[in-house]
Scaffold this motif. Structure first.
Motif, PDB file in Angstrom:
ATOM      1  N   GLN A  77      20.212  40.246  63.486  1.00 30.56           N
ATOM      2  CA  GLN A  77      20.992  39.444  62.554  1.00 30.56           C
ATOM      3  C   GLN A  77      21.028  37.986  62.963  1.00 30.56           C
ATOM      4  O   GLN A  77      21.110  37.660  64.150  1.00 30.56           O
ATOM      5  CB  GLN A  77      22.433  39.966  62.458  1.00 30.56           C
ATOM      6  N   ALA A  79      23.372  34.689  61.859  1.00 30.67           N
ATOM      7  CA  ALA A  79      24.590  34.464  61.097  1.00 30.67           C
ATOM      8  C   ALA A  79      25.159  33.075  61.335  1.00 30.67           C
ATOM      9  O   ALA A  79      24.950  32.464  62.381  1.00 30.67           O
ATOM     10  CB  ALA A  79      25.640  35.508  61.469  1.00 30.67           C
ATOM     11  N   ARG A  83      28.558  35.177  58.654  1.00 35.08           N
ATOM     12  CA  ARG A  83      27.863  35.539  57.427  1.00 35.08           C
ATOM     13  C   ARG A  83      26.356  35.416  57.642  1.00 35.08           C
ATOM     14  O   ARG A  83      25.883  34.435  58.209  1.00 35.08           O
ATOM     15  CB  ARG A  83      28.307  34.653  56.266  1.00 35.08           C
ATOM     16  N   THR A  84      25.612  36.387  57.158  1.00 37.51           N
ATOM     17  CA  THR A  84      24.170  36.424  57.364  1.00 37.51           C
ATOM     18  C   THR A  84      23.499  35.207  56.745  1.00 37.51           C
ATOM     19  O   THR A  84      23.783  34.833  55.593  1.00 37.51           O
ATOM     20  CB  THR A  84      23.572  37.702  56.752  1.00 37.51           C
ATOM     21  N   THR A  86      20.578  33.648  54.936  1.00 41.44           N
ATOM     22  CA  THR A  86      19.517  34.157  54.069  1.00 41.44           C
ATOM     23  C   THR A  86      18.537  33.076  53.635  1.00 41.44           C
ATOM     24  O   THR A  86      17.546  33.365  52.970  1.00 41.44           O
ATOM     25  CB  THR A  86      20.106  34.821  52.815  1.00 41.44           C
TER      26      THR A  86
END
Length: 263
Positions: A77, A79, A83-84, A86
């Motif tokens: 992951q 982040a 929050r990831t 993207t």
């Protein structure tokens, strides 16, 4: 011999909270079929300057581009504030070794560009660009085109452009690597000064151990396809601390940790 007292796993907690918290957890980084970094666990705390040092080809730029959202992690992951990540975000600014200024735009117009993209009105973006150009020492050169500026001045424009948008994180990929030693030292000092009060988190990639020690609150070491360790840098930050015994010992420890192991 490793200096265990300088090896830490936790980020600093005594830093401004305005910056972003960036983290990579259990990640393999690179491209499909070409993994560059394995098992990466790393966090940059809000307001921290985290320098990343290692030999050419060790994955420093790959790590930076992954944090920027330009390169997805293969596993694990990535982040920001839990929050990831993207993709790229307006609150994460990038600064490269090549200044990437648009040659047909003046210094001020280059700084204004990301502000215009964000929809700021002309008066506000002109004011903000002027303030940042003044802050990086380029007052009076607002109307100069990039080809009329020195390499150090162009990097100052790039720095002003990155910070004018008030990012919560600034990701810097060997931004001073092409500068001569004197200009480079001046840019390092300037970076420290202009970051004061912004609260921005900085991840700064370099192959220069002395640069990493001067700028960083902590230094992440990359080597042999992995995160080889993290060191806390003694403070206060001072150019004269280069010859301080603690700094000398830390430099030796880092260089030893990055040296290829022989059987």
């Amino acid at each position: 011999m490793s200096m265990e007292t300088n090896t830490v796993t936790a980020p600093r907690t005594d830093l401004p909270a305005a910056g972003a918290r960036l983290g990579v957890t259990g990640a393999e980084l690179g491209r499909p079929g070409a993994v560059v970094l394995h098992g990466v666990d790393l966090e940059a705390a809000p307001g921290e300057i985290l320098t990343v040092v290692g030999p050419s080809g060790c994955g420093k730029s790959t790590l930076l581009r992954t944090l920027a959202g330009l390169l997805p992690a293969l596993t694990g992951q990535v982040a920001q504030d839990g929050r990831t990540v993207t993709g790229p975000g307006a609150d994460r600014a990038l600064v490269f070794q090549e200044d990437a200024l648009l040659p047909w735009r003046t210094a001020r117009a280059n700084v204004e560009l990301p502000l215009a993209i964000r929809g700021l009105d002309r008066a506000e973006r002109r004011q903000r660009a002027g303030q940042w150009l003044d802050r990086v020492g380029l007052a009076g050169l607002e109307r100069q085109l990039p080809h009329r500026l020195s390499g150090g001045q162009r990097q100052r424009v790039q720095l002003a452009r990155a910070l004018a948008g008030q990012p919560r994180a600034v990701l810097m990929d060997e931004p001073f690597g092409a500068l001569d030693a004197q200009t480079r030292a001046g840019m390092q000092q300037l970076l420290v000064e202009v970051l004061q009060g912004t609260g921005a988190t900085v991840v700064f990639v370099t192959h220069d151990v002395d640069e990493a020690l001067f700028l960083g609150d902590r230094v992440a070491l990359l080597g042999a396809g992995r995160l080889a360790g993290i060191r806390t840098v003694p403070r206060p930050r001072d150019r004269g601390a280069r010859d301080d015994p603690a700094t000398v010992a830390l430099r030796h420890d880092i260089l030893e940790s990055l040296s290829p192991r022989t059987s």
